[in-house]
Motif scaffolding. Structure first.
Motif, PDB file in Angstrom:
ATOM      1  N   SER A 166      49.046  23.958  70.153  1.00 33.92           N
ATOM      2  CA  SER A 166      48.456  25.112  70.839  1.00 33.92           C
ATOM      3  C   SER A 166      47.448  25.815  69.943  1.00 33.92           C
ATOM      4  N   LEU A 167      47.773  25.926  68.666  1.00 36.71           N
ATOM      5  CA  LEU A 167      46.863  26.566  67.717  1.00 36.71           C
ATOM      6  C   LEU A 167      45.563  25.778  67.602  1.00 36.71           C
ATOM      7  N   VAL A 168      45.666  24.470  67.481  1.00 35.36           N
ATOM      8  CA  VAL A 168      44.469  23.622  67.385  1.00 35.36           C
ATOM      9  C   VAL A 168      43.618  23.792  68.639  1.00 35.36           C
ATOM     10  N   PHE A 169      44.261  23.772  69.810  1.00 34.90           N
ATOM     11  CA  PHE A 169      43.530  23.925  71.065  1.00 34.90           C
ATOM     12  C   PHE A 169      42.825  25.282  71.129  1.00 34.90           C
ATOM     13  N   ARG A 170      43.515  26.339  70.737  1.00 36.69           N
ATOM     14  CA  ARG A 170      42.931  27.677  70.810  1.00 36.69           C
ATOM     15  C   ARG A 170      41.765  27.838  69.845  1.00 36.69           C
ATOM     16  N   VAL A 171      41.867  27.248  68.667  1.00 35.73           N
ATOM     17  CA  VAL A 171      40.762  27.332  67.705  1.00 35.73           C
ATOM     18  C   VAL A 171      39.550  26.573  68.221  1.00 35.73           C
ATOM     19  N   ILE A 172      39.749  25.371  68.722  1.00 31.86           N
ATOM     20  CA  ILE A 172      38.634  24.578  69.256  1.00 31.86           C
ATOM     21  C   ILE A 172      38.013  25.290  70.452  1.00 31.86           C
ATOM     22  N   ASP A 173      38.842  25.856  71.314  1.00 30.16           N
ATOM     23  CA  ASP A 173      38.353  26.584  72.482  1.00 30.16           C
ATOM     24  C   ASP A 173      37.511  27.788  72.053  1.00 30.16           C
ATOM     25  N   ALA A 174      37.970  28.525  71.061  1.00 32.60           N
ATOM     26  CA  ALA A 174      37.220  29.681  70.567  1.00 32.60           C
ATOM     27  C   ALA A 174      35.881  29.246  69.974  1.00 32.60           C
ATOM     28  N   CYS A 175      35.873  28.118  69.285  1.00 32.79           N
ATOM     29  CA  CYS A 175      34.625  27.609  68.704  1.00 32.79           C
ATOM     30  C   CYS A 175      33.635  27.223  69.801  1.00 32.79           C
ATOM     31  N   GLN A 176      34.125  26.572  70.846  1.00 32.28           N
ATOM     32  CA  GLN A 176      33.247  26.143  71.928  1.00 32.28           C
ATOM     33  C   GLN A 176      32.693  27.325  72.710  1.00 32.28           C
TER      34      GLN A 176
ATOM     35  N   GLY B 217      34.297  35.551  65.953  1.00 30.91           N
ATOM     36  CA  GLY B 217      34.614  36.802  65.278  1.00 30.91           C
ATOM     37  C   GLY B 217      33.378  37.645  65.096  1.00 30.91           C
ATOM     38  N   PRO B 218      33.570  38.894  64.727  1.00 30.07           N
ATOM     39  CA  PRO B 218      32.443  39.809  64.562  1.00 30.07           C
ATOM     40  C   PRO B 218      31.569  39.418  63.374  1.00 30.07           C
ATOM     41  N   GLY B 219      30.283  39.428  63.607  1.00 28.75           N
ATOM     42  CA  GLY B 219      29.335  39.167  62.530  1.00 28.75           C
ATOM     43  C   GLY B 219      29.145  37.705  62.182  1.00 28.75           C
ATOM     44  N   VAL B 220      29.811  36.806  62.894  1.00 21.51           N
ATOM     45  CA  VAL B 220      29.687  35.373  62.600  1.00 21.51           C
ATOM     46  C   VAL B 220      28.663  34.786  63.555  1.00 21.51           C
ATOM     47  N   GLN B 221      27.625  34.206  62.994  1.00 28.78           N
ATOM     48  CA  GLN B 221      26.577  33.630  63.812  1.00 28.78           C
ATOM     49  C   GLN B 221      26.317  32.194  63.368  1.00 28.78           C
ATOM     50  N   PHE B 222      26.618  31.272  64.248  1.00 27.25           N
ATOM     51  CA  PHE B 222      26.298  29.873  64.023  1.00 27.25           C
ATOM     52  C   PHE B 222      25.550  29.396  65.250  1.00 27.25           C
ATOM     53  N   LEU B 223      24.408  28.802  65.040  1.00 26.29           N
ATOM     54  CA  LEU B 223      23.645  28.312  66.179  1.00 26.29           C
ATOM     55  C   LEU B 223      24.345  27.134  66.836  1.00 26.29           C
ATOM     56  N   SER B 224      24.862  26.238  66.044  1.00 25.22           N
ATOM     57  CA  SER B 224      25.607  25.108  66.603  1.00 25.22           C
ATOM     58  C   SER B 224      26.852  24.918  65.753  1.00 25.22           C
ATOM     59  N   PHE B 225      27.933  25.462  66.221  1.00 25.86           N
ATOM     60  CA  PHE B 225      29.191  25.387  65.483  1.00 25.86           C
ATOM     61  C   PHE B 225      30.128  24.476  66.255  1.00 25.86           C
ATOM     62  N   CYS B 226      30.357  23.317  65.713  1.00 23.57           N
ATOM     63  CA  CYS B 226      31.211  22.338  66.368  1.00 23.57           C
ATOM     64  C   CYS B 226      32.390  22.054  65.454  1.00 23.57           C
ATOM     65  N   CYS B 227      33.582  22.123  66.012  1.00 27.12           N
ATOM     66  CA  CYS B 227      34.741  21.780  65.199  1.00 27.12           C
ATOM     67  C   CYS B 227      35.605  20.793  65.974  1.00 27.12           C
ATOM     68  N   HIS B 228      36.285  19.987  65.235  1.00 29.49           N
ATOM     69  CA  HIS B 228      37.152  18.963  65.811  1.00 29.49           C
ATOM     70  C   HIS B 228      38.580  19.229  65.354  1.00 29.49           C
ATOM     71  N   SER B 229      39.509  18.542  65.974  1.00 31.66           N
ATOM     72  CA  SER B 229      40.912  18.742  65.634  1.00 31.66           C
ATOM     73  C   SER B 229      41.184  18.414  64.167  1.00 31.66           C
ATOM     74  N   VAL B 230      40.469  17.448  63.624  1.00 32.51           N
ATOM     75  CA  VAL B 230      40.649  17.081  62.214  1.00 32.51           C
ATOM     76  C   VAL B 230      40.252  18.246  61.309  1.00 32.51           C
ATOM     77  N   ASP B 231      39.157  18.940  61.661  1.00 33.42           N
ATOM     78  CA  ASP B 231      38.722  20.096  60.886  1.00 33.42           C
ATOM     79  C   ASP B 231      39.783  21.190  60.908  1.00 33.42           C
ATOM     80  N   VAL B 232      40.323  21.456  62.097  1.00 27.10           N
ATOM     81  CA  VAL B 232      41.320  22.516  62.251  1.00 27.10           C
ATOM     82  C   VAL B 232      42.608  22.152  61.514  1.00 27.10           C
ATOM     83  N   LEU B 233      43.050  20.910  61.658  1.00 34.97           N
ATOM     84  CA  LEU B 233      44.277  20.473  60.973  1.00 34.97           C
ATOM     85  C   LEU B 233      44.112  20.528  59.461  1.00 34.97           C
ATOM     86  N   SER B 234      42.936  20.184  58.981  1.00 34.30           N
ATOM     87  CA  SER B 234      42.666  20.271  57.547  1.00 34.30           C
ATOM     88  C   SER B 234      42.772  21.716  57.068  1.00 34.30           C
TER      89      SER B 234
END
Length: 100
Positions: free
Chosen positions: A45-55, A60-77
């Motif tokens: 559930s945590l991995v899903f929520r993090v990926i969903d938030a990224c998509q 978060g406040p003040g975070v600006q990424f033009l193209s921020f893509c994360c995968h489950s491997v990134d989150v698990l790491s």
């Protein structure tokens, strides 16, 4: 007198490392923020929520990424990194449930 051209790849590598560090920091902060609210959460559930938030761009406040893509491997790491640092812990008897 200089015979060799300047090595530009060194600057490129530094920029890539800096981008990867920023990505890891953003993911770790997002994981921590989600678990602070939920107190405990199943790892999937945590991995899903993090990926969903990224998509959705809810990083978060003040975070600006033009193209921020994360995968489950990134989150698990990042989860493993936070576990090793002591910020997260697994429940005894239920290692798939994480606590802040």
């Amino acid at each position: 007198l200089r015979l060799l051209p300047q090595q530009r790849y060194l600057h490129t590598e530094r920029a890539e490392v800096s981008a990867l560090e920023r990505k890891r920091n953003v993911l770790c902060c997002l994981i921590t923020r989600i678990l602070k609210v939920e107190k405990q959460l199943h790892m999937d559930s945590l991995v899903f929520r993090v990926i969903d938030a990224c998509q959705k761009g809810q990083l978060g406040p003040g975070v600006q990424f033009l193209s921020f893509c994360c995968h489950s491997v990134d989150v698990l790491s990042c989860i493993l990194h936070l576990l090793n640092q002591g910020y997260l812990r697994r429940q005894e008897g239920r290692p798939h449930v994480l606590e802040y």
